[in-house]
Design a protein around this motif. Structure first.
Motif, PDB file in Angstrom:
ATOM      1  N   TYR A   1      30.953  87.868  26.887  1.00  0.00           N
ATOM      2  CA  TYR A   1      30.225  87.295  25.753  1.00  0.00           C
ATOM      3  C   TYR A   1      29.372  86.101  26.176  1.00  0.00           C
ATOM      4  O   TYR A   1      28.305  85.859  25.608  1.00  0.00           O
TER       5      TYR A   1
ATOM      6  N   ASP B   1      30.299  77.729  19.396  1.00  0.00           N
ATOM      7  CA  ASP B   1      31.347  78.474  20.105  1.00  0.00           C
ATOM      8  C   ASP B   1      32.632  77.671  19.976  1.00  0.00           C
ATOM      9  O   ASP B   1      33.118  77.079  20.939  1.00  0.00           O
TER      10      ASP B   1
ATOM     11  N   ASN C   1      29.146  82.472  18.619  1.00  0.00           N
ATOM     12  CA  ASN C   1      30.172  83.358  19.160  1.00  0.00           C
ATOM     13  C   ASN C   1      31.259  83.539  18.111  1.00  0.00           C
ATOM     14  O   ASN C   1      31.808  82.560  17.594  1.00  0.00           O
TER      15      ASN C   1
ATOM     16  N   ILE D   1      28.053  88.242  19.447  1.00  0.00           N
ATOM     17  CA  ILE D   1      27.140  87.105  19.511  1.00  0.00           C
ATOM     18  C   ILE D   1      26.027  87.301  18.482  1.00  0.00           C
ATOM     19  O   ILE D   1      25.355  88.334  18.477  1.00  0.00           O
TER      20      ILE D   1
END
Length: 281
Positions: free
Chosen positions: A56, A147, A180, A222
């Motif tokens: 990712y 994230d 994310n 994503i």
């Protein structure tokens, strides 16, 4: 004389929100994994920040590499071992970074054990994602990377329409947001978060490994978003040509994926998905 970086020490370390394990990669001399409660959180190669172990993270790098040339002004919500700041600092010299991370002891650990001081022009705000973003100036960032996970779960307060609006405020008009997230069977959370991002940004793309996009297994996805057009054709080819052979959904395909899902709002009783125990062994 240059300061010598001491050799990191593997082991368990107490941090503000629990305990972190620092693990050496037996296949790469300078590779290190940051893990919490058995869940890998970050991977860094101290001598080669362009080496990205997690799939990712490679997809996020694909998006970043297609941004206009030159240094970037970046805001990172969620610090971990600062993999993406290290990558951008290496591939785009002169870039600036604000990292928002609520765990001050984790920041100290990464600073001392994984040489965070080697990343130029990086500033850390030790506060949660909502408070930290509110401290960042309007229209000051070319890139915002969201994230942030508590263990293996994304904090829902960072997935709402109101928070996306604040991140849009931080971005310059041509800036890019990367998010994310993780989801599994049914992809209910992913569809709602995609709808949330679509409600703020006019151009959105979703990237992930085909098995995850079909809901066959739990994994990362994503979201890339901007108020200006994304290079979706280039991104589709780049993602498909990588090791993950990922798909890129945009336009009508993303509309079908969202399928009328409602955006997430502050105060809603939404549960972020938790991975099955078998995912991380």
């Amino acid at each position: 004389m240059a300061r010598a970086q001491r050799e990191p020490m593997p082991g368990l370390y107490p941090v503000t929100f629990g305990e972190i394990e620092l693990l050496r990669d037996l296949d790469r001399q300078d590779g290190w994994v940051l893990s919490k409660d058995g869940v890998p959180q970050s991977y860094v190669d101290l001598q080669d920040p362009t080496y990205l172990e997690f799939e990712y993270v490679q997809l996020m790098a694909d998006v970043i590499d297609l941004l206009p040339e030159g240094s970037l002004s970046c805001v990172h919500v969620g610090g971990g071992a600062c993999t993406i700041p290290r990558y951008v600092a290496t591939t785009r010299p002169g870039s600036r970074h604000i990292v928002i991370e609520p765990d001050g002891l984790l920041v100290n650990l990464i600073r001392e054990q994984l040489d965070l001081r080697s990343v130029p022009r990086l500033k850390v705000l030790v506060m949660d994602g909502r408070e930290g973003a509110a401290r960042v100036w309007d229209s000051s960032a070319d890139l915002v990377v969201l994230d942030a996970f508590a263990g293996a779960t994304m904090p829902v307060e960072l997935a709402t329409a109101e928070y996306m609006g604040d991140l849009a405020r931080v971005l310059r008009p041509s800036g890019t947001l990367l998010v994310n997230l993780a989801d599994g069977k049914g992809l209910v959370f992913a569809r709602r978060l995609a709808a949330t991002v679509q409600g703020t940004f006019g151009h959105v793309a979703l990237l992930s490994e085909p098995g995850v996009l079909r809901g066959r297994r739990f994994g990362n996805l994503i979201l890339a978003a901007s108020r200006t057009a994304l290079p979706v054709d280039l991104l589709t080819r780049r993602a498909a040509g990588g090791l993950t052979q990922a798909r890129c959904l945009h336009g009508d395909a993303l509309t079908r994926f969202v399928a009328g899902a409602a955006p997430i709002r502050d105060g809603e009783p939404v549960l972020a998905p938790v991975p099955p125990p078998a995912v991380f062994g």
